[in-house]
Design a protein around this motif. Structure first.
Motif, short mmCIF file in Angstrom:
data_model
loop_
_atom_site.label_atom_id
_atom_site.label_comp_id
_atom_site.label_asym_id
_atom_site.label_seq_id
_atom_site.Cartn_x
_atom_site.Cartn_y
_atom_site.Cartn_z
N GLU A 1 18.23 49.43 55.34
CA GLU A 1 19.46 50.01 55.90
C GLU A 1 20.67 49.17 55.53
O GLU A 1 21.73 49.69 55.16
N LYS B 1 14.97 47.75 58.35
CA LYS B 1 16.30 47.20 58.68
C LYS B 1 16.97 46.65 57.42
O LYS B 1 18.16 46.86 57.20
N LYS C 1 23.75 50.25 53.25
CA LYS C 1 25.10 50.20 53.80
C LYS C 1 26.05 49.51 52.83
O LYS C 1 27.20 49.94 52.65
#
Length: 185
Positions: free
Chosen positions: A164, A161, A168
């Protein structure tokens, strides 16, 4: 109904036996020990009573001919030529030697059986408690390993997570292109 009656009779018999035992102990404790008399030969008590003969513990009373004889200490049991077991009395007059031997054998057998049962039971319980402890330790080790694996899995998920999120917002360098353009300010 029949079982209750048997139980009641058993309790009455037990109470009677206990009462006689207590009475016997009271009689023993209240009697004053006689002063030691010079030891007489057992044959001196022949043709008298069984009680007088058996006051001396080394004597044996024979009911067949009402004689008091020396107990043959060299052999454990008196020979049947001396007096038959069913007519011999030793210690007390109200029980014959045959019944005395049987009663003593039964009591000794019960004691041996109870000791054996206790030893076996203790060994079984000890073995069972050891196996129970080993099971608990194994179960605790399994749970600890499961918790460790779950923790590693959660850690890996958190890392994914975070990666990610970094990707991003451009904070993560691509692993495909390890070289990046150097920006000089």
């Amino acid at each position: 109904m029949e079982a209750a009656r048997r139980w009641s009779l058993w309790l009455q018999g037990l109470a009677l036996l206990w009462g006689r035992a207590v009475a016997g102990l009271e009689q023993i404790s209240t009697t004053v020990p006689p002063t030691p008399a010079p030891a007489q030969a057992c044959s001196a008590f022949s043709q008298k009573s069984c009680e007088e003969c058996l006051k001396n513990v080394s004597c044996l009373w024979c009911y067949t001919n009402n004689t008091c004889i020396d107990y043959p200490v060299r052999s454990i049991f008196p020979p049947s030529s001396l007096c038959s077991f069913s007519n011999a009395r030793w210690g007390v007059c109200w029980i014959n030697f045959e019944a005395l031997i049987i009663a003593m054998a039964v009591v000794a057998g019960l004691i041996l059986v109870s000791i054996t049962v206790c030893c076996c039971y203790c060994c079984y319980c000890r073995r069972r408690s050891r196996s129970r402890l080993e099971e608990e330790e194994e179960q605790l080790a399994r749970k600890k390993e499961e918790r460790r694996l779950q923790s590693l899995q959660r850690k890996h998920e958190r890392k994914l997570k975070h990666d990610e999120i970094r990707k991003k917002y451009g904070l993560l360098q691509d692993s495909d292109n390890p070289y990046s353009r150097f920006e000089n300010e």
